[in-house]
Design a protein around this motif. Structure first.
Motif, short mmCIF file in Angstrom:
data_model
loop_
_atom_site.label_atom_id
_atom_site.label_comp_id
_atom_site.label_asym_id
_atom_site.label_seq_id
_atom_site.Cartn_x
_atom_site.Cartn_y
_atom_site.Cartn_z
N MET A 133 0.83 -1.21 0.00
CA MET A 133 0.00 0.00 0.00
C MET A 133 0.87 1.26 0.00
O MET A 133 0.55 2.23 -0.68
CB MET A 133 -0.96 -0.01 1.20
N LEU A 134 1.96 1.24 0.75
CA LEU A 134 2.86 2.39 0.77
C LEU A 134 3.51 2.59 -0.60
O LEU A 134 3.53 3.70 -1.14
CB LEU A 134 3.94 2.22 1.84
N ALA A 135 4.04 1.51 -1.16
CA ALA A 135 4.70 1.59 -2.46
C ALA A 135 3.71 2.05 -3.54
O ALA A 135 4.05 2.88 -4.38
CB ALA A 135 5.31 0.24 -2.84
N GLY A 136 2.50 1.52 -3.48
CA GLY A 136 1.49 1.91 -4.47
C GLY A 136 1.13 3.38 -4.40
O GLY A 136 0.98 4.05 -5.44
N GLN A 137 1.00 3.91 -3.20
CA GLN A 137 0.72 5.34 -3.04
C GLN A 137 1.86 6.18 -3.61
O GLN A 137 1.64 7.18 -4.30
CB GLN A 137 0.53 5.70 -1.56
N HIS A 138 3.09 5.77 -3.32
CA HIS A 138 4.27 6.48 -3.80
C HIS A 138 4.34 6.45 -5.33
O HIS A 138 4.59 7.47 -5.98
CB HIS A 138 5.52 5.87 -3.16
N GLU A 139 4.11 5.28 -5.91
CA GLU A 139 4.12 5.14 -7.37
C GLU A 139 3.03 5.99 -8.01
O GLU A 139 3.26 6.65 -9.03
CB GLU A 139 3.94 3.67 -7.77
N TYR A 140 1.85 5.97 -7.44
CA TYR A 140 0.74 6.76 -7.96
C TYR A 140 1.09 8.25 -7.96
O TYR A 140 0.89 8.96 -8.94
CB TYR A 140 -0.52 6.51 -7.13
N LYS A 141 1.64 8.73 -6.85
CA LYS A 141 2.00 10.15 -6.72
C LYS A 141 3.06 10.54 -7.74
O LYS A 141 3.00 11.62 -8.33
CB LYS A 141 2.49 10.42 -5.29
N LYS A 142 4.03 9.66 -7.97
CA LYS A 142 5.11 9.95 -8.92
C LYS A 142 4.61 10.07 -10.36
O LYS A 142 5.16 10.84 -11.14
CB LYS A 142 6.21 8.88 -8.85
N LYS A 143 3.55 9.35 -10.71
CA LYS A 143 3.08 9.40 -12.09
C LYS A 143 2.01 10.48 -12.32
O LYS A 143 1.62 10.70 -13.45
CB LYS A 143 2.58 8.03 -12.54
N MET A 144 1.59 11.13 -11.25
CA MET A 144 0.60 12.21 -11.39
C MET A 144 1.24 13.41 -12.07
O MET A 144 2.39 13.74 -11.78
CB MET A 144 0.06 12.62 -10.02
N PRO A 145 0.49 14.12 -12.93
CA PRO A 145 1.04 15.33 -13.54
C PRO A 145 1.30 16.38 -12.46
O PRO A 145 0.55 16.50 -11.51
CB PRO A 145 -0.04 15.80 -14.50
N LYS A 146 2.38 17.10 -12.63
CA LYS A 146 2.78 18.11 -11.61
C LYS A 146 1.97 19.36 -11.70
O LYS A 146 1.53 19.90 -12.56
CB LYS A 146 4.26 18.42 -11.77
#
Length: 170
Positions: A157-170
């Motif tokens: 769950m932690l890794a997934g949240q981090h991955e999701y945030k990284k791929k979001m447009p800035k």
């Protein structure tokens, strides 16, 4: 990528390694800032966050991981609770909580009287280092879920949240 885990507990380190097999994983003994036996979701969560932040401040890792086990009193008894936190060098904090099961009254009473779950479980099971192996969750689920598996779920769950945030447009 270098990841620091705020624990020497093999179950916790394994959970991090299982999610980040390609990373360099270091294990650090860091302070949680909470009692030896956290007694609420909030205290347990704060322990995980503090461990994650301390990993970053005490290493050159890009990511700090804190995994914390505790107990929480509810209407149906005393339950195990587990929280994880991921801190990144850019100041992000991700939080996830895990599985819960009630503890038998004989174990709960000892915790309510001030003892810590790990030593109580060792005494209860007549085995050593339960918290570094199957954990209370493993004992009371007949090892259908072990402590490492429970923390693996939190790590995903932690890794997934981090991955999701990284791929979001800035």
């Amino acid at each position: 990528m270098k990841i620091a885990v705020g624990s020497k507990n093999p179950a916790k380190v394994k959970a991090v390694f299982d999610v980040y097999q390609e990373a360099e994983i270091i294990s650090l003994q860091v302070e949680s800032g909470v009692s030896e036996q956290p007694f609420s979701d909030e205290e347990t969560m704060n322990g995980a966050i503090t461990r994650a932040r301390n990993c970053l401040s005490q290493s050159d890792a890009e990511i700090g991981i804190g995994l914390e086990g505790g107990v929480v009193k509810m209407n149906h008894g005393l339950f195990v609770c587990n929280w994880g936190a991921m801190a990144t060098k850019d100041g992000e904090i991700y939080i996830a909580g895990g599985a819960r099961i009630p503890l038998p009254e004989i174990v709960a009473e000892r915790l309510l009287n001030g003892e810590e779950l790990g030593p109580v479980m060792d005494d209860f099971t007549k085995k050593a280092n339960i918290s570094k192996k199957e954990g209370a969750i493993g004992v009371f689920t007949n090892e259908q879920i072990t402590r490492a598996e429970m923390f693996l779920h939190i790590m995903r769950m932690l890794a997934g949240q981090h991955e999701y945030k990284k791929k979001m447009p800035k």
